[in-house]
Write a protein that holds these residues in place. Structure first.
Motif, PDB file in Angstrom:
ATOM      1  N   ARG A   1      21.427  48.168  52.756  1.00 40.28           N
ATOM      2  CA  ARG A   1      21.472  46.820  52.288  1.00 40.28           C
ATOM      3  C   ARG A   1      21.721  46.912  50.694  1.00 40.28           C
ATOM      4  O   ARG A   1      22.392  45.869  49.952  1.00 40.28           O
ATOM      5  N   GLY A   2      21.130  47.719  49.908  1.00 39.76           N
ATOM      6  CA  GLY A   2      21.131  47.899  48.634  1.00 39.76           C
ATOM      7  C   GLY A   2      22.704  48.026  48.057  1.00 39.76           C
ATOM      8  O   GLY A   2      23.256  47.644  46.993  1.00 39.76           O
ATOM      9  N   LEU A   3      23.345  48.819  48.862  1.00 40.25           N
ATOM     10  CA  LEU A   3      24.838  49.176  48.688  1.00 40.25           C
ATOM     11  C   LEU A   3      25.546  47.906  48.813  1.00 40.25           C
ATOM     12  O   LEU A   3      26.367  47.536  47.865  1.00 40.25           O
ATOM     13  N   ALA A   4      25.416  47.414  49.936  1.00 35.57           N
ATOM     14  CA  ALA A   4      25.968  45.914  49.920  1.00 35.57           C
ATOM     15  C   ALA A   4      25.801  44.818  48.959  1.00 35.57           C
ATOM     16  O   ALA A   4      26.530  44.124  48.427  1.00 35.57           O
ATOM     17  N   ASP A   5      24.570  44.757  48.438  1.00 34.71           N
ATOM     18  CA  ASP A   5      24.250  43.788  47.476  1.00 34.71           C
ATOM     19  C   ASP A   5      24.767  44.445  46.101  1.00 34.71           C
ATOM     20  O   ASP A   5      25.033  43.346  45.407  1.00 34.71           O
ATOM     21  N   GLY A   6      24.810  45.713  45.838  1.00 37.86           N
ATOM     22  CA  GLY A   6      25.292  45.876  44.485  1.00 37.86           C
ATOM     23  C   GLY A   6      26.874  46.310  44.290  1.00 37.86           C
ATOM     24  O   GLY A   6      27.396  46.224  43.046  1.00 37.86           O
ATOM     25  N   LEU A   7      27.515  46.557  45.379  1.00 34.82           N
ATOM     26  CA  LEU A   7      28.875  46.768  44.949  1.00 34.82           C
ATOM     27  C   LEU A   7      29.774  45.778  44.912  1.00 34.82           C
ATOM     28  O   LEU A   7      29.670  44.907  45.348  1.00 34.82           O
ATOM     29  N   ARG A   8      30.758  46.004  44.010  1.00 33.81           N
ATOM     30  CA  ARG A   8      31.476  44.896  43.583  1.00 33.81           C
ATOM     31  C   ARG A   8      32.961  44.656  44.310  1.00 33.81           C
ATOM     32  O   ARG A   8      33.262  45.733  44.635  1.00 33.81           O
ATOM     33  N   LEU A   9      33.185  43.645  44.704  1.00 34.66           N
ATOM     34  CA  LEU A   9      34.176  43.253  45.560  1.00 34.66           C
ATOM     35  C   LEU A   9      35.271  42.521  44.797  1.00 34.66           C
ATOM     36  O   LEU A   9      34.872  41.312  43.663  1.00 34.66           O
ATOM     37  N   LEU A  10      36.531  43.009  44.484  1.00 34.48           N
ATOM     38  CA  LEU A  10      37.619  42.160  43.870  1.00 34.48           C
ATOM     39  C   LEU A  10      38.395  41.508  44.711  1.00 34.48           C
ATOM     40  O   LEU A  10      38.777  42.020  45.776  1.00 34.48           O
ATOM     41  N   TYR A  11      39.088  40.371  44.238  1.00 30.06           N
ATOM     42  CA  TYR A  11      40.170  39.810  45.062  1.00 30.06           C
ATOM     43  C   TYR A  11      41.641  39.980  44.315  1.00 30.06           C
ATOM     44  O   TYR A  11      41.620  39.625  42.989  1.00 30.06           O
ATOM     45  N   GLY A  12      42.416  40.484  45.111  1.00 31.14           N
ATOM     46  CA  GLY A  12      43.871  40.672  44.540  1.00 31.14           C
ATOM     47  C   GLY A  12      44.825  40.074  45.595  1.00 31.14           C
ATOM     48  O   GLY A  12      44.841  40.425  46.704  1.00 31.14           O
ATOM     49  N   GLY A  13      45.388  39.203  44.737  1.00 27.17           N
ATOM     50  CA  GLY A  13      46.567  38.465  45.780  1.00 27.17           C
ATOM     51  C   GLY A  13      47.046  37.232  45.029  1.00 27.17           C
ATOM     52  O   GLY A  13      46.562  36.063  45.315  1.00 27.17           O
ATOM     53  N   SER A  14      47.968  37.338  43.997  1.00 27.01           N
ATOM     54  CA  SER A  14      48.469  36.138  43.078  1.00 27.01           C
ATOM     55  C   SER A  14      47.361  35.467  42.402  1.00 27.01           C
ATOM     56  O   SER A  14      47.427  34.277  42.419  1.00 27.01           O
ATOM     57  N   MET A  15      46.236  36.166  41.932  1.00 33.01           N
ATOM     58  CA  MET A  15      45.221  35.346  41.336  1.00 33.01           C
ATOM     59  C   MET A  15      45.911  35.096  39.755  1.00 33.01           C
ATOM     60  O   MET A  15      46.611  35.911  39.326  1.00 33.01           O
ATOM     61  N   ASN A  16      45.726  34.024  39.426  1.00 31.60           N
ATOM     62  CA  ASN A  16      46.414  33.566  38.065  1.00 31.60           C
ATOM     63  C   ASN A  16      45.422  32.628  37.374  1.00 31.60           C
ATOM     64  O   ASN A  16      44.239  32.391  37.712  1.00 31.60           O
ATOM     65  N   ALA A  17      45.905  32.214  36.231  1.00 34.81           N
ATOM     66  CA  ALA A  17      44.990  31.214  35.379  1.00 34.81           C
ATOM     67  C   ALA A  17      44.693  29.930  36.004  1.00 34.81           C
ATOM     68  O   ALA A  17      43.581  29.383  35.796  1.00 34.81           O
ATOM     69  N   GLY A  18      45.433  29.463  36.849  1.00 29.00           N
ATOM     70  CA  GLY A  18      45.059  28.312  37.540  1.00 29.00           C
ATOM     71  C   GLY A  18      44.226  28.304  38.554  1.00 29.00           C
ATOM     72  O   GLY A  18      43.416  27.374  38.845  1.00 29.00           O
ATOM     73  N   ASN A  19      44.216  29.325  39.353  1.00 28.43           N
ATOM     74  CA  ASN A  19      43.132  29.387  40.432  1.00 28.43           C
ATOM     75  C   ASN A  19      42.188  30.246  40.378  1.00 28.43           C
ATOM     76  O   ASN A  19      41.227  30.457  41.409  1.00 28.43           O
ATOM     77  N   ALA A  20      41.930  31.041  39.249  1.00 25.34           N
ATOM     78  CA  ALA A  20      41.036  32.096  39.077  1.00 25.34           C
ATOM     79  C   ALA A  20      39.561  31.702  39.062  1.00 25.34           C
ATOM     80  O   ALA A  20      38.654  31.993  39.916  1.00 25.34           O
ATOM     81  N   ALA A  21      39.400  30.426  38.486  1.00 21.35           N
ATOM     82  CA  ALA A  21      37.889  29.858  38.561  1.00 21.35           C
ATOM     83  C   ALA A  21      37.234  29.706  39.725  1.00 21.35           C
ATOM     84  O   ALA A  21      36.255  29.792  40.060  1.00 21.35           O
ATOM     85  N   GLU A  22      38.022  28.959  40.658  1.00 16.07           N
ATOM     86  CA  GLU A  22      37.785  28.716  42.023  1.00 16.07           C
ATOM     87  C   GLU A  22      37.375  30.136  42.833  1.00 16.07           C
ATOM     88  O   GLU A  22      36.539  29.882  43.478  1.00 16.07           O
ATOM     89  N   LEU A  23      38.307  30.856  42.567  1.00 19.06           N
ATOM     90  CA  LEU A  23      38.126  32.037  43.764  1.00 19.06           C
ATOM     91  C   LEU A  23      36.819  32.848  43.135  1.00 19.06           C
ATOM     92  O   LEU A  23      36.184  33.189  43.694  1.00 19.06           O
ATOM     93  N   LEU A  24      36.907  32.829  41.696  1.00 22.09           N
ATOM     94  CA  LEU A  24      35.628  33.618  41.148  1.00 22.09           C
ATOM     95  C   LEU A  24      34.382  32.998  41.392  1.00 22.09           C
ATOM     96  O   LEU A  24      33.527  33.744  41.208  1.00 22.09           O
ATOM     97  N   ALA A  25      34.392  31.519  41.710  1.00 19.96           N
ATOM     98  CA  ALA A  25      33.075  30.840  42.101  1.00 19.96           C
ATOM     99  C   ALA A  25      32.609  31.181  43.399  1.00 19.96           C
ATOM    100  O   ALA A  25      31.312  31.137  43.606  1.00 19.96           O
TER     101      ALA A  25
END
Length: 249
Positions: free
Chosen positions: A198-222
Motif C-alpha cells: 500500500r505504501g508503494l502504491a501511495d508513494g510511487l509517481r505516475l506520469l501521463y505521456g501522450g500529447s500533453m501540451n500547454a493547453g491540456n496540461a492543467a486539466e490532466l495534472l489535476a
C-alpha cells in the motif's frame, strides 16, 4: 505527498541552440517549489545540457541505456557513462523502443536494473495501442507491462521506479486521452501496485505521456493519480514546456 515531475523527451530532435535556449530560460524562470523538471535530450547533447542547465532547476535524463556497464556493444551507451554526465533519470521501455527496435519486456527489465545499479531513476514507460484500446484490453496490456518488471524487483527497488503511462495512439498524433481516460488507467496501475504494498502504491509517481501540451496540461495534472507528465513535442518549445511546468504547481 508525491512531488510532480515534468519530463521532456526530445526524442531524435534538438540542437545546441535549443539546449542553450532552455538553459537561459529556466535559469531565470519561476517554477513551483514542489516540482521537479527534467529534459531527456539525445546523447550528443548531454554534455552541453549539463553545462547549460547548471544554474537552472532542470535535471538531465537519458532516453535509454544499454543493460551492460561496458563492452563490445558498438553504438550503445551504458549507465556508468550516463552517470559521468550527471544523468539522473532514464526512460526504459518507451513505446518507440518497444515497437521500432523490438525491445521485449525482458530487455526493458534489464535496462531498468542497469539504471538502478548506477543510481539513475528509471522511468518505466507502458501503454496500449489503438487496437488494444478498441478491443477493451487497455488495463490488461498496461498491467502486464507493469507487472513483468515490478514482480521481478525487490521491494526497495520498486520504490525507486517512476511509471509513465503513454497510450501509443496518443503519442505524436495530437490525440490525447481525456483526463478521465488517463485517470482511469492511472488508478488501475495504483490499485495494482497496492497488491505489492500500500505504501508503494501511495508513494510511487505516475506520469501521463501522450500529447500533453500547454493547453491540456492543467486539466490532466489535476487528476488525483497523475503526478506529472512525459512530454514529447511540446518539450521542444521553451515557452510551452515552461507553461506545462507552471501548470504543475
Amino acid at each position: 505527498m508525491r512531488t510532480p515531475l515534468i519530463a521532456g523527451n526530445w526524442k531524435m530532435n534538438g540542437s545546441t541552440e535549443l539546449v542553450e535556449a532552455f538553459g537561459q530560460a529556466f535559469s531565470s524562470a519561476a517554477l513551483p517549489n514542489s516540482l521537479e523538471a527534467a529534459i531527456f535530450p539525445p546523447y550528443p547533447y548531454l554534455g552541453a545540457a549539463r553545462a547549460a542547465f547548471a544554474e537552472s532547476p532542470l535535471a538531465l535524463g537519458a532516453q535509454t541505456l544499454n543493460p551492460h556497464p561496458a563492452g563490445a556493444h558498438t553504438g550503445e551507451v551504458s549507465g556508468p557513462m550516463l552517470r559521468e554526465f550527471g544523468v539522473q533519470y532514464a526512460l526504459v521501455g518507451h513505446s518507440e523502443r518497444r515497437q521500432l527496435y523490438r525491445e521485449s519486456d525482458e530487455q526493458v527489465h534489464e535496462r531498468l536494473l542497469a539504471a538502478l545499479e548506477v543510481d539513475i531513476v528509471p522511468v518505466l514507460c507502458v501503454g496500449e495501442s489503438l487496437a488494444e484500446r478498441d478491443a477493451g484490453h487497455t488495463l490488461q496490456v498496461v498491467l502486464h507491462q507493469v507487472g513483468y518488471v515490478m514482480s521481478r524487483l525487490e521491494p526497495a527497488q520498486r520504490e525507486r521506479v517512476i511509471i509513465a503511462y503513454e497510450p501509443v495512439w496518443a503519442i505524436g498524433t495530437g490525440r490525447t486521452a481525456t483526463p478521465e481516460q488517463a485517470q482511469e488507467v492511472m488508478a488501475g496501475i495504483r490499485a495494482y501496485l497496492a497488491e505489492f504494498d500500500r505504501g508503494l502504491a501511495d508513494g510511487l509517481r505516475l506520469l501521463y505521456g501522450g500529447s500533453m501540451n500547454a493547453g491540456n496540461a492543467a486539466e490532466l495534472l489535476a487528476q488525483p493519480d497523475i503526478d506529472g507528465g512525459l512530454v514529447g513535442g511540446a518539450s521542444l518549445k521553451v515557452d510551452d514546456f515552461l507553461a506545462i511546468c507552471q501548470s504543475a504547481g
